[in-house]
Scaffold this active site. Structure first.
Site, PDB file in Angstrom:
ATOM      1  N   HIS A 126     -32.203  55.914 108.662  1.00  0.00           N
ATOM      2  CA  HIS A 126     -33.336  56.467 109.411  1.00  0.00           C
ATOM      3  C   HIS A 126     -33.339  57.989 109.273  1.00  0.00           C
ATOM      4  CE1 HIS A 126     -34.644  58.644 112.991  1.00  0.00           C
ATOM      5  NE2 HIS A 126     -35.600  57.737 113.141  1.00  0.00           N
ATOM      6  N   ASN A 127     -32.175  58.607 109.456  1.00  0.00           N
ATOM      7  CA  ASN A 127     -32.107  60.068 109.380  1.00  0.00           C
ATOM      8  C   ASN A 127     -32.363  60.567 107.960  1.00  0.00           C
ATOM      9  OD1 ASN A 127     -31.323  59.723 112.021  1.00  0.00           O
ATOM     10  ND2 ASN A 127     -29.781  61.322 111.956  1.00  0.00           N
ATOM     11  N   ASN A 174     -17.492  63.253 132.225  1.00  0.00           N
ATOM     12  CA  ASN A 174     -17.501  64.253 131.148  1.00  0.00           C
ATOM     13  C   ASN A 174     -16.152  64.961 131.160  1.00  0.00           C
ATOM     14  OD1 ASN A 174     -19.381  65.631 129.148  1.00  0.00           O
ATOM     15  ND2 ASN A 174     -18.456  67.366 130.199  1.00  0.00           N
ATOM     16  N   ARG A 175     -15.650  65.265 129.961  1.00  0.00           N
ATOM     17  CA  ARG A 175     -14.337  65.933 129.859  1.00  0.00           C
ATOM     18  C   ARG A 175     -14.280  67.177 130.751  1.00  0.00           C
ATOM     19  NH1 ARG A 175     -12.735  68.372 124.095  1.00  0.00           N
ATOM     20  NH2 ARG A 175     -14.690  69.439 124.538  1.00  0.00           N
ATOM     21  N   THR A 176     -15.284  68.001 130.680  1.00  0.00           N
ATOM     22  CA  THR A 176     -15.347  69.166 131.574  1.00  0.00           C
ATOM     23  C   THR A 176     -15.983  68.675 132.870  1.00  0.00           C
ATOM     24  OG1 THR A 176     -15.695  70.507 129.605  1.00  0.00           O
ATOM     25  CG2 THR A 176     -16.192  71.555 131.723  1.00  0.00           C
ATOM     26  N   LYS A 216     -29.081  53.656 111.353  1.00  0.00           N
ATOM     27  CA  LYS A 216     -29.434  54.952 111.964  1.00  0.00           C
ATOM     28  C   LYS A 216     -29.286  56.077 110.931  1.00  0.00           C
ATOM     29  CE  LYS A 216     -30.379  58.268 114.783  1.00  0.00           C
ATOM     30  NZ  LYS A 216     -29.770  59.454 114.806  1.00  0.00           N
ATOM     31  N   GLU A 262     -35.902  60.484 107.530  1.00  0.00           N
ATOM     32  CA  GLU A 262     -36.439  61.588 108.350  1.00  0.00           C
ATOM     33  C   GLU A 262     -36.389  62.919 107.564  1.00  0.00           C
ATOM     34  OE1 GLU A 262     -34.687  61.743 112.358  1.00  0.00           O
ATOM     35  OE2 GLU A 262     -34.567  63.910 112.106  1.00  0.00           O
ATOM     36  N   SER A 312     -32.027  57.063 118.384  1.00  0.00           N
ATOM     37  CA  SER A 312     -32.884  58.100 117.792  1.00  0.00           C
ATOM     38  C   SER A 312     -33.985  58.495 118.751  1.00  0.00           C
ATOM     39  CB  SER A 312     -33.508  57.621 116.492  1.00  0.00           C
ATOM     40  OG  SER A 312     -34.344  58.655 116.004  1.00  0.00           O
TER      41      SER A 312
HETATM   42  P1  NBP Z   1     -22.555  66.978 121.243  1.00  0.00           P
HETATM   43  O1  NBP Z   1     -22.532  66.264 119.944  1.00  0.00           O
HETATM   44  O2  NBP Z   1     -22.845  68.421 121.253  1.00  0.00           O
HETATM   45  O3  NBP Z   1     -21.156  66.697 121.981  1.00  0.00           O
HETATM   46  C1  NBP Z   1     -20.871  67.303 123.231  1.00  0.00           C
HETATM   47  C2  NBP Z   1     -20.203  66.305 124.168  1.00  0.00           C
HETATM   48  O4  NBP Z   1     -18.996  65.793 123.577  1.00  0.00           O
HETATM   49  C3  NBP Z   1     -19.787  66.970 125.463  1.00  0.00           C
HETATM   50  O5  NBP Z   1     -19.994  66.061 126.515  1.00  0.00           O
HETATM   51  C4  NBP Z   1     -18.320  67.254 125.229  1.00  0.00           C
HETATM   52  O6  NBP Z   1     -17.576  67.394 126.421  1.00  0.00           O
HETATM   53  C5  NBP Z   1     -17.926  66.000 124.511  1.00  0.00           C
HETATM   54  N1  NBP Z   1     -16.651  66.075 123.792  1.00  0.00           N
HETATM   55  C6  NBP Z   1     -16.283  66.764 122.711  1.00  0.00           C
HETATM   56 BR1  NBP Z   1     -17.340  67.948 121.808  1.00  0.00          BR
HETATM   57  N2  NBP Z   1     -15.030  66.557 122.320  1.00  0.00           N
HETATM   58  C7  NBP Z   1     -14.545  65.689 123.230  1.00  0.00           C
HETATM   59  C8  NBP Z   1     -13.292  65.078 123.375  1.00  0.00           C
HETATM   60  N3  NBP Z   1     -12.298  65.289 122.528  1.00  0.00           N
HETATM   61  N4  NBP Z   1     -13.117  64.257 124.438  1.00  0.00           N
HETATM   62  C9  NBP Z   1     -14.127  64.029 125.297  1.00  0.00           C
HETATM   63  N5  NBP Z   1     -15.356  64.570 125.189  1.00  0.00           N
HETATM   64  C10 NBP Z   1     -15.559  65.396 124.172  1.00  0.00           C
HETATM   65  O7  NBP Z   1     -23.584  66.244 122.250  1.00  0.00           O
HETATM   66  P2  NBP Z   1     -25.050  65.694 122.003  1.00  0.00           P
HETATM   67  O8  NBP Z   1     -25.912  66.629 121.241  1.00  0.00           O
HETATM   68  O9  NBP Z   1     -25.517  65.205 123.332  1.00  0.00           O
HETATM   69  O10 NBP Z   1     -24.832  64.419 121.044  1.00  0.00           O
HETATM   70  C11 NBP Z   1     -24.000  63.338 121.404  1.00  0.00           C
HETATM   71  C12 NBP Z   1     -23.963  62.362 120.246  1.00  0.00           C
HETATM   72  O11 NBP Z   1     -25.294  61.872 120.019  1.00  0.00           O
HETATM   73  C13 NBP Z   1     -23.513  62.977 118.916  1.00  0.00           C
HETATM   74  O12 NBP Z   1     -22.814  62.023 118.180  1.00  0.00           O
HETATM   75  C14 NBP Z   1     -24.817  63.310 118.238  1.00  0.00           C
HETATM   76  O13 NBP Z   1     -24.676  63.379 116.826  1.00  0.00           O
HETATM   77  C15 NBP Z   1     -25.664  62.117 118.667  1.00  0.00           C
HETATM   78  N6  NBP Z   1     -27.111  62.354 118.648  1.00  0.00           N
HETATM   79  C16 NBP Z   1     -27.616  63.529 119.024  1.00  0.00           C
HETATM   80  C17 NBP Z   1     -28.988  63.726 119.005  1.00  0.00           C
HETATM   81  C18 NBP Z   1     -29.592  65.036 119.456  1.00  0.00           C
HETATM   82  O14 NBP Z   1     -30.827  65.171 119.315  1.00  0.00           O
HETATM   83  N7  NBP Z   1     -28.817  65.959 120.018  1.00  0.00           N
HETATM   84  C19 NBP Z   1     -29.837  62.673 118.619  1.00  0.00           C
HETATM   85  C20 NBP Z   1     -29.265  61.460 118.273  1.00  0.00           C
HETATM   86  C21 NBP Z   1     -27.906  61.299 118.293  1.00  0.00           C
HETATM   87  P3  NBP Z   1     -17.369  68.839 127.093  1.00  0.00           P
HETATM   88  O15 NBP Z   1     -18.560  69.082 127.942  1.00  0.00           O
HETATM   89  O16 NBP Z   1     -16.130  68.704 127.848  1.00  0.00           O
HETATM   90  O17 NBP Z   1     -17.254  69.838 125.954  1.00  0.00           O
END
Ligand code: NBP
Length: 506
Positions: A211-212, A39-41, A208, A215, A136
Site C-alpha cells: 500500500h505504501n 506509554n514508556r514515558t 500495508k 502511495e 493506514s
Molecule cells: P513513533 O513511531 O514516533 O514512536 C513513538 C512511540 O514509540 C512513543 O510512544 C515512544 O515512547 C515509543 N517507544 C519507542 Br520510540 N521506543 C520504545 C521502547 N523501546 N519501548 C517502549 N516504547 C517505545 O510513533 P507514531 O508516529 O505514532 O507511529 C507508531 C507506529 O505506527 C510506527 O510503527 C509507525 O511507523 C506506524 N504508523 C505511523 C503513521 C503516521 O502517520 N505517523 C501511519 C501509519 C503507521 P516514549 O513516549 O516513551 O518515547
C-alpha cells in the site's frame, strides 16, 4: 491510574501513546470499548488520560506494564504502536515479564517489516499469539476510521474482528465510496468496514507495505502532473488547484487528488501574496516503506518500476545542492515552454497520470501475487482493494474498479488485462505518449510517467531485445540460451567465433 477495584476490566489495551497510539485509543474508546493505555514515558499516559476524561468506553491509564496486563479481560488483547524495529521486541519481552500469557493476543499495529512479523510470530509462539496489523490513514485515519490490514493467527483474528470492524473506516455498500467517518460527532453506523483478514503471519504488514509503495507512486505521478502543468503550461497554483478539483470529480477522484487541490490554493502564512507550495523546499523525505517495496520487487524479480522510480524520485529530490550546481552546468533542450492549447495539455496530463497510476497499482498487485507464492498466503486481491477504498491515504473511487476487476476474475494475471482498465488505458494512451514526448522534448523529468509507459510497452511486447541480451550473456559467460524453435527448457551454447581474440569465459 489503574486501581485494584472490582471495576470491569478493559476490553483491550494499547501501548505507545505517540500520534498514532493516542488517536487509535480514542477511536476505540469512542466505539464503547474500555481501553487500558500505557506509554514508556509515563507523563504522556497521565496527560492523555487527564485530557480525555469522557470517552464513551473509558480510558484506563497504567503506569506499569504489570498493572496494564492485570487490567485486561482474558484472552488479553494488546495493541503495540511504538516505533517499528527493536522497540517492538523490547515491548513484547516486557509484556511477557509482566504476565502476558499463551492465549493472549499481542498486535503489532506499527509499520513493521513483514519478515519481522513472520519471525516474531514464530519466536513468541510458545508465550503469546503475536499478530500483525497494518494501519493506514495517518493520525486522522487512526482517530476517525483507518484502513486496517490484519494478518496472523485466524483464531486470534476472531477475537479482534469486532473491534477492528467497529473502528475502521466505512464505505457505502453500493458505490464503495467512503462514508463520513463521523456524522454529528458520533461514529458512523452501517457501511462496509475497511478491514478484512488478509492472511497468515506477515501478510497484513506485507500488504500495508505494498500500500505504501503504491502511495509513493500515486503521490509522485500527481507531482509530475503538477510540474508539467506549471512548468510547461505556466499554470499558476490557484488555477492548478481548480484543475485538480475538477479531476477529483471524475475517475481520478481520490484523497490524494483532493488534498493536492487544497494545498495548491493555500497562501504562504509568512506572505499572503505567495502560494505556500512555491515556498516549500523541493526535497522529499521518506521513512522506508517505499524502499522496502522496491527492494522486495528486486528480490522477487517483479518489474515494479513505477514504484521503485517513485522512491528514486525522492532520492534525487534530496540532493538539492548537487542539483542546483548541476543545473548551472548541464544543458537541456532549448524549448522550455509549451505553446499549444492549455486545455489540451491539461487533458493530456490527466490521461498520463491516470495510465501511470494504473501501472503502479498493477505492479503492487503483481508483487502481492508473487509474495503469496513465496510465503504460502492465500490473498484475496478483491478484498484487499476493497479495504483500501476508505480510511487509507490511497483511498479512491479507482479502488472500487479494482475491487470489481478482481471480483470478476480472481485469477486476473495483471490489472492492465481487466476489460475496464484495458479500455480506459487504451483510450488514454495516445495522450500519455504525447505527455512523455513533451516532457522529454522540453527537458522536464517525469520519471514515473516515463517508466510506467516503458512498463506498459514492455508488458505488451511479444518480443523484447532480451534475445540479444541472452546472446551477449552466452558470448562472454557461457550462460546458455533457449531457442524460439525448440521447446522451453532446452538450453544451447555456442563457442562464439571471434576472429581477433581467443574465447573469454567471464
Ligand atoms: P513513533 O513511531 O514516533 O514512536 C513513538 C512511540 O514509540 C512513543 O510512544 C515512544 O515512547 C515509543 N517507544 C519507542 Br520510540 N521506543 C520504545 C521502547 N523501546 N519501548 C517502549 N516504547 C517505545 O510513533 P507514531 O508516529 O505514532 O507511529 C507508531 C507506529 O505506527 C510506527 O510503527 C509507525 O511507523 C506506524 N504508523 C505511523 C503513521 C503516521 O502517520 N505517523 C501511519 C501509519 C503507521 P516514549 O513516549 O516513551 O518515547
Amino acid at each position: 491510574m489503574a486501581k485494584k477495584t472490582s471495576q470491569p476490566r478493559a476490553d483491550i489495551g494499547l501501548i505507545g501513546l505517540a500520534v498514532m497510539g493516542q488517536n487509535l485509543a480514542l477511536n476505540i474508546a469512542d466505539h464503547g470499548y474500555k481501553i487500558s493505555v500505557f506509554n514508556r514515558t509515563t507523563s504522556v499516559t497521565n496527560d492523555f488520560v487527564a485530557n480525555n476524561p469522557n470517552t464513551p468506553g473509558g480510558l484506563v491509564g497504567c503506569n506499569t506494564l504489570k498493572a496494564f496486563v492485570a487490567s485486561l479481560k482474558k484472552p488479553r488483547k494488546v495493541i503495540i504502536l511504538v516505533k517499528a524495529g527493536p522497540a517492538v521486541d523490547a515491548v513484547v519481552d516486557q509484556l511477557i515479564k509482566a504476565g502476558i500469557q499463551k492465549n493472549d493476543i499481542v498486535v503489532d499495529a506499527g509499520n513493521s517489516l513483514w519478515t519481522d512479523t513472520i519471525r516474531r510470530e514464530k519466536e513468541y509462539a510458545a508465550k503469546l499469539k503475536f499478530f500483525g496489523s497494518g494501519v493506514s490513514g495517518g493520525e486522522i485515519g487512526a482517530r476517525f476510521g483507518p484502513s486496517l490490514m490484519p494478518g496472523g493467527d485466524k483464531t486470534a483474528w476472531k477475537h479482534l474482528e469486532p473491534i477492528w470492524k467497529a473502528i475502521s473506516a466505512k464505505v457505502d455498500r453500493r458505490t464503495g465510496k467512503p462514508l463520513d467517518d463521523y456524522a454529528e460527532g458520533k461514529p458512523v453506523k452501517g457501511g462496509v468496514p475497511c478491514t478484512a483478514y488478509v492472511g497468515e503471519n506477515g501478510a497484513g504488514h506485507y500488504v500495508k507495505m505494498v500500500h505504501n509503495g503504491i502511495e509513493y507512486a500515486d503521490m509522485q505521478v500527481i507531482c509530475e502532473a503538477y510540474q508539467l502543468l506549471s512548468q510547461l503550461g505556466g499554470i499558476k497554483p490557484d488555477e492548478l488547484s481548480k484543475v485538480f478539483a475538477s479531476w477529483n470529480k471524475g475517475d481520478l477522484a481520490s484523497y490524494l487528488i483532493e488534498i493536492t487541490a487544497d494545498i495548491l490554493q493555500q497562501r504562504d502564512p509568512v506572505n499572503k501574496r505567495n502560494f505556500i507550495v512555491d515556498k516549500v523546499l523541493d526535497t522529499a523525505g521518506q521513512k522506508g516503506t517505499g524502499k522496502w517495496t522496491a527492494v522486495n520487487a528486486l528480490d522477487m524479480g517483479i518489474p515494479a518500476n513505477a514504484i521503485a522510480e517513485a522512491v528514486f524520485a525522492r532520492c534525487i529530490s534530496a540532493i538539492k545542492d548537487e542539483r542546483v550546481a548541476a543545473s548551472k552546468q548541464l544543458k537541456g533542450p532549448r524549448t522550455k515552454k509549451y505553446t499549444g492549447s492549455k486545455k489540451k495539455l491539461v487533458e493530456m496530463v490527466r490521461d498520463a497520470l491516470y495510465c501511470s497510476k494504473v501501472c503502479a497499482y498493477a505492479q503492487g498487485f503483481q508483487l502481492m501475487a508473487e509474495a503469496q507464492k513465496e510465503y504460502g498466503w492465500k490473498l484475496n486481491f478483491g478484498s484487499i482493494a476493497s479495504i483500501w477504498r476508505g480510511g487509507c491515504i490511497i483511498r479512491a473511487n479507482f479502488l472500487q474498479k479494482i475491487t470489481e476487476a478482481f471480483k470478476n476474475n480472481r485469477k486476473l494475471p495483471n490489472l492492465l488485462l481487466d476489460p475496464y482498465f484495458k479500455r480506459k488505458v487504451n483510450a488514454a494512451q495516445a495522450n500519455w505518449r504525447n505527455v512523455v514526448t513533451l516532457a522529454a522534448n522540453h527537458g522536464v523529468a517525469a520519471p514515473v510517467f516515463m517508466t510506467a509507459l516503458a512498463y506498459y510497452d514492455g508488458y505488451r511486447a511479444d518480443r523484447l531485445p532480451a534475445n540479444l541480451l541472452q546472446a551477449q550473456r552466452d558470448y562472454f559467460g557461457a550462460h546458455t540460451y533457449e531457442r524460439i524453435d525448440t521447446p522451453r527448457g532446452k538450453f544451447f551454447h555456442i563457442d562464439w567465433p571471434h576472429p581477433d581474440r581467443p574465447q573469454e569465459k567471464a
